[in-house]
Write a protein that holds these residues in place. Structure first.
Motif, PDB file in Angstrom:
ATOM      1  N   MET A   1       0.839  -1.193   0.000  1.00  0.00           N
ATOM      2  CA  MET A   1       0.000   0.000   0.000  1.00  0.00           C
ATOM      3  C   MET A   1       0.878   1.248   0.000  1.00  0.00           C
ATOM      4  SD  MET A   1      -2.808   1.234   2.879  1.00  0.00           S
ATOM      5  CE  MET A   1      -3.961  -0.077   2.499  1.00  0.00           C
ATOM      6  N   ARG A   2       0.470   2.259  -0.757  1.00  0.00           N
ATOM      7  CA  ARG A   2       1.199   3.526  -0.748  1.00  0.00           C
ATOM      8  C   ARG A   2       1.117   4.169   0.634  1.00  0.00           C
ATOM      9  NH1 ARG A   2       0.922   7.319  -5.912  1.00  0.00           N
ATOM     10  NH2 ARG A   2       0.560   8.791  -4.216  1.00  0.00           N
ATOM     11  N   LEU A   3       2.210   4.822   1.020  1.00  0.00           N
ATOM     12  CA  LEU A   3       2.275   5.418   2.346  1.00  0.00           C
ATOM     13  C   LEU A   3       1.195   6.479   2.543  1.00  0.00           C
ATOM     14  CD1 LEU A   3       3.632   5.726   5.078  1.00  0.00           C
ATOM     15  CD2 LEU A   3       5.319   7.241   4.011  1.00  0.00           C
ATOM     16  N   ASP A   4       0.958   7.298   1.524  1.00  0.00           N
ATOM     17  CA  ASP A   4      -0.051   8.354   1.695  1.00  0.00           C
ATOM     18  C   ASP A   4      -1.449   7.764   1.881  1.00  0.00           C
ATOM     19  OD1 ASP A   4      -0.241   7.520  -0.945  1.00  0.00           O
ATOM     20  OD2 ASP A   4      -0.296   9.527  -1.799  1.00  0.00           O
ATOM     21  N   ILE A  27       6.872  11.455  10.198  1.00  0.00           N
ATOM     22  CA  ILE A  27       6.488  10.080   9.920  1.00  0.00           C
ATOM     23  C   ILE A  27       7.729   9.213   9.793  1.00  0.00           C
ATOM     24  CG2 ILE A  27       5.340   8.511   8.295  1.00  0.00           C
ATOM     25  CD1 ILE A  27       3.344  10.336   9.610  1.00  0.00           C
ATOM     26  N   THR A  28       7.734   8.099  10.515  1.00  0.00           N
ATOM     27  CA  THR A  28       8.821   7.135  10.356  1.00  0.00           C
ATOM     28  C   THR A  28       8.250   5.777   9.984  1.00  0.00           C
ATOM     29  OG1 THR A  28       8.838   6.460  12.702  1.00  0.00           O
ATOM     30  CG2 THR A  28      10.267   8.320  12.069  1.00  0.00           C
ATOM     31  N   VAL A  29       9.003   5.056   9.149  1.00  0.00           N
ATOM     32  CA  VAL A  29       8.648   3.688   8.781  1.00  0.00           C
ATOM     33  C   VAL A  29       9.807   2.794   9.186  1.00  0.00           C
ATOM     34  CG1 VAL A  29       8.055   2.096   6.916  1.00  0.00           C
ATOM     35  CG2 VAL A  29       7.205   4.454   6.855  1.00  0.00           C
ATOM     36  N   GLN A  38       4.634   8.244  -2.157  1.00  0.00           N
ATOM     37  CA  GLN A  38       4.452   7.091  -3.032  1.00  0.00           C
ATOM     38  C   GLN A  38       5.176   5.841  -2.527  1.00  0.00           C
ATOM     39  OE1 GLN A  38       5.096   8.021  -7.198  1.00  0.00           O
ATOM     40  NE2 GLN A  38       4.508  10.141  -6.879  1.00  0.00           N
ATOM     41  N   MET A  39       5.838   5.970  -1.410  1.00  0.00           N
ATOM     42  CA  MET A  39       6.564   4.832  -0.841  1.00  0.00           C
ATOM     43  C   MET A  39       5.591   3.682  -0.562  1.00  0.00           C
ATOM     44  SD  MET A  39       8.620   4.773   2.782  1.00  0.00           S
ATOM     45  CE  MET A  39       9.393   3.279   3.415  1.00  0.00           C
ATOM     46  N   ASN A  40       5.975   2.465  -0.974  1.00  0.00           N
ATOM     47  CA  ASN A  40       5.137   1.294  -0.720  1.00  0.00           C
ATOM     48  C   ASN A  40       5.503   0.661   0.618  1.00  0.00           C
ATOM     49  OD1 ASN A  40       3.360   0.988  -3.006  1.00  0.00           O
ATOM     50  ND2 ASN A  40       5.203   0.624  -4.225  1.00  0.00           N
ATOM     51  N   ILE A  41       4.499   0.377   1.421  1.00  0.00           N
ATOM     52  CA  ILE A  41       4.732  -0.255   2.710  1.00  0.00           C
ATOM     53  C   ILE A  41       3.851  -1.492   2.845  1.00  0.00           C
ATOM     54  CG2 ILE A  41       5.288   1.967   3.803  1.00  0.00           C
ATOM     55  CD1 ILE A  41       2.508   1.723   5.213  1.00  0.00           C
ATOM     56  N   LYS A  42       4.235  -2.355   3.773  1.00  0.00           N
ATOM     57  CA  LYS A  42       3.417  -3.511   4.127  1.00  0.00           C
ATOM     58  C   LYS A  42       2.562  -3.096   5.322  1.00  0.00           C
ATOM     59  CE  LYS A  42       7.024  -6.704   2.574  1.00  0.00           C
ATOM     60  NZ  LYS A  42       8.025  -7.717   3.000  1.00  0.00           N
ATOM     61  N   GLU A  43       1.329  -2.797   5.048  1.00  0.00           N
ATOM     62  CA  GLU A  43       0.477  -2.162   6.061  1.00  0.00           C
ATOM     63  C   GLU A  43       0.254  -3.013   7.304  1.00  0.00           C
ATOM     64  OE1 GLU A  43      -2.382  -3.941   2.974  1.00  0.00           O
ATOM     65  OE2 GLU A  43      -0.447  -2.922   3.012  1.00  0.00           O
ATOM     66  N   VAL A  48       4.794   1.949  11.451  1.00  0.00           N
ATOM     67  CA  VAL A  48       4.692   3.351  11.040  1.00  0.00           C
ATOM     68  C   VAL A  48       4.324   4.186  12.261  1.00  0.00           C
ATOM     69  CG1 VAL A  48       3.583   4.990   9.480  1.00  0.00           C
ATOM     70  CG2 VAL A  48       3.941   2.618   8.744  1.00  0.00           C
ATOM     71  N   PHE A  49       5.105   5.235  12.495  1.00  0.00           N
ATOM     72  CA  PHE A  49       4.869   6.108  13.644  1.00  0.00           C
ATOM     73  C   PHE A  49       4.643   7.540  13.181  1.00  0.00           C
ATOM     74  CE2 PHE A  49       6.659   2.538  15.790  1.00  0.00           C
ATOM     75  CZ  PHE A  49       6.268   2.624  17.118  1.00  0.00           C
ATOM     76  N   TYR A  50       3.757   8.237  13.884  1.00  0.00           N
ATOM     77  CA  TYR A  50       3.538   9.672  13.685  1.00  0.00           C
ATOM     78  C   TYR A  50       3.644  10.352  15.042  1.00  0.00           C
ATOM     79  CZ  TYR A  50       1.053  14.089  12.958  1.00  0.00           C
ATOM     80  OH  TYR A  50       0.708  15.419  12.925  1.00  0.00           O
ATOM     81  N   GLN A  51       4.584  11.272  15.162  1.00  0.00           N
ATOM     82  CA  GLN A  51       4.824  11.958  16.436  1.00  0.00           C
ATOM     83  C   GLN A  51       4.960  10.938  17.581  1.00  0.00           C
ATOM     84  OE1 GLN A  51       1.600  14.780  16.817  1.00  0.00           O
ATOM     85  NE2 GLN A  51       2.607  16.288  15.513  1.00  0.00           N
TER      86      GLN A  51
END
Length: 226
Positions: A1-4, A27-29, A38-43, A48-51
Protein backbone atom coordinates in the motif's frame (compact mmCIF):
# COMPACT_ATOMS: atom_id res chain seq x y z
CA UNK A 1 0.00 0.00 0.00
CA UNK A 2 1.20 3.53 -0.75
CA UNK A 3 2.28 5.42 2.35
CA UNK A 4 -0.05 8.35 1.69
CA UNK A 5 -3.05 6.01 1.35
CA UNK A 6 -2.06 4.22 4.56
CA UNK A 7 -1.86 7.51 6.47
CA UNK A 8 -5.20 8.64 5.06
CA UNK A 9 -6.83 5.35 6.04
CA UNK A 10 -5.42 5.79 9.55
CA UNK A 11 -7.30 9.09 9.82
CA UNK A 12 -4.44 11.59 9.56
CA UNK A 13 -6.27 13.62 6.94
CA UNK A 14 -6.83 13.92 3.20
CA UNK A 15 -4.13 12.95 0.67
CA UNK A 16 -3.15 16.62 0.45
CA UNK A 17 -2.97 17.04 4.22
CA UNK A 18 -0.96 13.83 4.55
CA UNK A 19 1.63 15.10 2.05
CA UNK A 20 2.09 18.19 4.21
CA UNK A 21 2.62 16.00 7.28
CA UNK A 22 5.20 13.92 5.40
CA UNK A 23 7.18 17.07 4.60
CA UNK A 24 7.58 17.76 8.33
CA UNK A 25 9.59 14.57 8.86
CA UNK A 26 7.24 13.41 11.62
CA UNK A 27 6.49 10.08 9.92
CA UNK A 28 8.82 7.13 10.36
CA UNK A 29 8.65 3.69 8.78
CA UNK A 30 10.57 1.00 10.63
CA UNK A 31 12.52 3.70 12.45
CA UNK A 32 13.51 5.70 9.35
CA UNK A 33 12.04 9.11 8.51
CA UNK A 34 9.75 8.77 5.48
CA UNK A 35 8.66 11.71 3.33
CA UNK A 36 7.81 10.08 0.01
CA UNK A 37 4.01 9.72 -0.30
CA UNK A 38 4.45 7.09 -3.03
CA UNK A 39 6.56 4.83 -0.84
CA UNK A 40 5.14 1.29 -0.72
CA UNK A 41 4.73 -0.26 2.71
CA UNK A 42 3.42 -3.51 4.13
CA UNK A 43 0.48 -2.16 6.06
CA UNK A 44 0.15 -5.20 8.32
CA UNK A 45 3.81 -5.63 9.24
CA UNK A 46 5.78 -2.39 8.79
CA UNK A 47 5.90 -0.15 11.86
CA UNK A 48 4.69 3.35 11.04
CA UNK A 49 4.87 6.11 13.64
CA UNK A 50 3.54 9.67 13.68
CA UNK A 51 4.82 11.96 16.44
CA UNK A 52 6.07 8.83 18.27
CA UNK A 53 2.60 7.23 18.14
CA UNK A 54 2.30 3.90 16.33
CA UNK A 55 -0.33 3.87 13.59
CA UNK A 56 -2.38 0.70 13.22
CA UNK A 57 -4.06 -0.06 9.92
CA UNK A 58 -7.61 -1.37 9.99
CA UNK A 59 -9.70 -1.57 6.86
CA UNK A 60 -12.89 -1.51 8.93
CA UNK A 61 -13.48 0.15 12.27
CA UNK A 62 -16.30 -0.31 14.78
CA UNK A 63 -17.19 1.90 17.73
CA UNK A 64 -20.08 2.03 20.18
CA UNK A 65 -21.23 5.33 21.65
CA UNK A 66 -23.47 5.86 24.66
CA UNK A 67 -25.34 8.70 22.99
CA UNK A 68 -26.43 11.75 24.94
CA UNK A 69 -29.83 13.36 24.38
CA UNK A 70 -29.77 16.56 22.33
CA UNK A 71 -27.71 15.21 19.43
CA UNK A 72 -29.13 14.02 16.12
CA UNK A 73 -27.96 10.81 14.48
CA UNK A 74 -26.24 12.22 11.40
CA UNK A 75 -22.73 12.75 10.08
CA UNK A 76 -23.27 16.47 9.59
CA UNK A 77 -26.04 19.04 9.88
CA UNK A 78 -26.20 22.78 9.32
CA UNK A 79 -28.33 23.57 12.36
CA UNK A 80 -28.17 20.70 14.87
CA UNK A 81 -25.41 19.08 16.92
CA UNK A 82 -24.64 15.60 15.60
CA UNK A 83 -23.41 12.44 17.30
CA UNK A 84 -20.09 12.88 15.49
CA UNK A 85 -19.38 15.82 17.80
CA UNK A 86 -19.47 13.43 20.76
CA UNK A 87 -16.56 11.39 19.37
CA UNK A 88 -13.13 12.04 20.91
CA UNK A 89 -10.04 12.85 18.85
CA UNK A 90 -8.67 9.29 19.00
CA UNK A 91 -11.63 7.96 16.99
CA UNK A 92 -10.76 7.67 13.28
CA UNK A 93 -13.72 9.35 11.64
CA UNK A 94 -12.86 8.74 7.97
CA UNK A 95 -15.97 7.31 6.24
CA UNK A 96 -17.49 6.62 9.68
CA UNK A 97 -21.30 6.62 9.81
CA UNK A 98 -23.94 5.67 12.41
CA UNK A 99 -25.77 2.37 11.94
CA UNK A 100 -29.45 3.27 12.01
CA UNK A 101 -30.58 6.16 14.16
CA UNK A 102 -31.64 7.23 17.61
CA UNK A 103 -34.00 10.17 18.03
CA UNK A 104 -32.55 13.47 19.19
CA UNK A 105 -34.08 13.08 22.66
CA UNK A 106 -33.12 9.39 22.98
CA UNK A 107 -30.01 8.19 24.81
CA UNK A 108 -28.10 4.97 24.56
CA UNK A 109 -26.19 2.54 22.40
CA UNK A 110 -25.28 3.66 18.91
CA UNK A 111 -22.95 1.70 16.64
CA UNK A 112 -20.72 3.56 14.18
CA UNK A 113 -18.64 1.95 11.43
CA UNK A 114 -17.07 2.44 8.00
CA UNK A 115 -18.05 -1.15 7.08
CA UNK A 116 -20.80 -0.50 4.55
CA UNK A 117 -21.66 -4.16 4.01
CA UNK A 118 -22.18 -4.80 7.71
CA UNK A 119 -24.16 -1.57 8.06
CA UNK A 120 -26.50 -2.72 5.28
CA UNK A 121 -26.82 -6.20 6.78
CA UNK A 122 -27.69 -4.90 10.25
CA UNK A 123 -30.35 -2.55 8.88
CA UNK A 124 -31.88 -5.07 6.47
CA UNK A 125 -35.45 -6.04 7.48
CA UNK A 126 -34.44 -9.66 6.88
CA UNK A 127 -31.77 -9.56 9.59
CA UNK A 128 -34.19 -9.08 12.52
CA UNK A 129 -31.47 -7.69 14.79
CA UNK A 130 -32.85 -7.31 18.31
CA UNK A 131 -32.75 -3.86 19.91
CA UNK A 132 -33.67 -3.43 23.57
CA UNK A 133 -34.89 -0.15 25.06
CA UNK A 134 -35.52 1.06 28.58
CA UNK A 135 -38.46 3.48 28.76
CA UNK A 136 -40.00 5.68 31.43
CA UNK A 137 -43.71 6.11 30.74
CA UNK A 138 -46.23 8.81 31.50
CA UNK A 139 -48.64 6.32 33.09
CA UNK A 140 -48.46 2.91 34.73
CA UNK A 141 -48.28 0.04 32.25
CA UNK A 142 -50.90 -2.69 32.52
CA UNK A 143 -50.31 -6.38 31.93
CA UNK A 144 -52.83 -6.24 29.09
CA UNK A 145 -50.74 -3.50 27.45
CA UNK A 146 -47.61 -5.65 27.74
CA UNK A 147 -49.47 -8.52 26.06
CA UNK A 148 -50.43 -6.25 23.16
CA UNK A 149 -46.82 -5.11 22.77
CA UNK A 150 -45.64 -8.72 22.78
CA UNK A 151 -48.17 -9.83 20.18
CA UNK A 152 -47.64 -6.96 17.75
CA UNK A 153 -49.95 -4.01 17.15
CA UNK A 154 -50.93 -1.37 14.61
CA UNK A 155 -48.79 1.79 14.81
CA UNK A 156 -50.44 3.62 11.95
CA UNK A 157 -50.72 1.35 8.95
CA UNK A 158 -47.95 -1.00 10.06
CA UNK A 159 -48.35 -4.07 12.27
CA UNK A 160 -45.26 -4.56 14.41
CA UNK A 161 -43.57 -7.93 14.80
CA UNK A 162 -43.95 -9.75 18.12
CA UNK A 163 -41.77 -8.06 20.74
CA UNK A 164 -40.41 -8.80 24.18
CA UNK A 165 -41.86 -6.57 26.87
CA UNK A 166 -41.26 -6.68 30.60
CA UNK A 167 -42.14 -4.36 33.47
CA UNK A 168 -39.25 -2.83 35.42
CA UNK A 169 -41.53 -0.78 37.66
CA UNK A 170 -45.12 0.42 37.51
CA UNK A 171 -44.31 2.92 34.73
CA UNK A 172 -40.96 1.61 33.50
CA UNK A 173 -40.40 -1.13 30.94
CA UNK A 174 -37.86 -2.97 28.82
CA UNK A 175 -38.97 -3.42 25.22
CA UNK A 176 -37.11 -5.51 22.64
CA UNK A 177 -37.98 -5.08 18.97
CA UNK A 178 -36.56 -6.47 15.71
CA UNK A 179 -37.52 -3.60 13.42
CA UNK A 180 -36.41 0.00 13.21
CA UNK A 181 -39.41 1.98 12.07
CA UNK A 182 -39.45 5.75 12.60
CA UNK A 183 -40.33 6.52 16.27
CA UNK A 184 -41.36 2.87 16.61
CA UNK A 185 -41.06 2.49 20.39
CA UNK A 186 -42.89 5.76 21.01
CA UNK A 187 -45.64 4.80 18.56
CA UNK A 188 -46.02 1.36 20.14
CA UNK A 189 -46.59 2.87 23.57
CA UNK A 190 -48.99 5.45 22.11
CA UNK A 191 -50.92 2.55 20.55
CA UNK A 192 -51.64 1.22 24.07
CA UNK A 193 -52.65 4.66 25.37
CA UNK A 194 -49.38 5.62 27.00
CA UNK A 195 -46.48 7.97 26.27
CA UNK A 196 -42.69 7.66 26.48
CA UNK A 197 -41.12 10.42 28.59
CA UNK A 198 -37.57 9.00 28.56
CA UNK A 199 -36.00 6.46 26.21
CA UNK A 200 -32.62 4.74 26.23
CA UNK A 201 -31.37 1.95 23.98
CA UNK A 202 -29.46 -0.52 26.14
CA UNK A 203 -28.56 -3.23 23.62
CA UNK A 204 -28.18 -3.81 19.87
CA UNK A 205 -27.60 -7.35 18.66
CA UNK A 206 -24.95 -8.83 20.96
CA UNK A 207 -23.79 -5.35 22.00
CA UNK A 208 -24.76 -3.76 25.29
CA UNK A 209 -23.69 -0.67 27.18
CA UNK A 210 -22.11 -2.51 30.13
CA UNK A 211 -20.37 0.24 32.14
CA UNK A 212 -20.01 2.70 29.27
CA UNK A 213 -20.69 6.17 30.66
CA UNK A 214 -23.05 8.62 28.96
CA UNK A 215 -21.18 10.25 26.07
CA UNK A 216 -18.35 7.68 26.23
CA UNK A 217 -17.03 5.71 23.23
CA UNK A 218 -15.44 2.25 22.97
CA UNK A 219 -13.79 0.53 20.00
CA UNK A 220 -15.00 -3.03 19.37
CA UNK A 221 -14.51 -5.89 16.89
CA UNK A 222 -16.96 -7.03 14.23
CA UNK A 223 -17.46 -10.40 15.96
CA UNK A 224 -18.79 -8.55 19.00
CA UNK A 225 -21.79 -7.31 17.03
CA UNK A 226 -23.73 -10.28 15.59
Amino acid sequence: MRLDKFLTECGLGSRREVKEILRTGEITVNGIIANNPQMNIKENSDEVFYQEKKLEYKKFRYYILNKKAGYITAVEDNSEQTVMELLPDWVIKKDLVPVGRLDKDTEGLLLLTNDGALNHKLLSPKSHVEKTYYADLEKDILEDDLTKLRNGLDIGGYITMPAKASKVDSNKIHLTIKEGKFHQVKKMLEAVGNKVVFLKRISFGKLNLDNLELGEVKEINSEDII
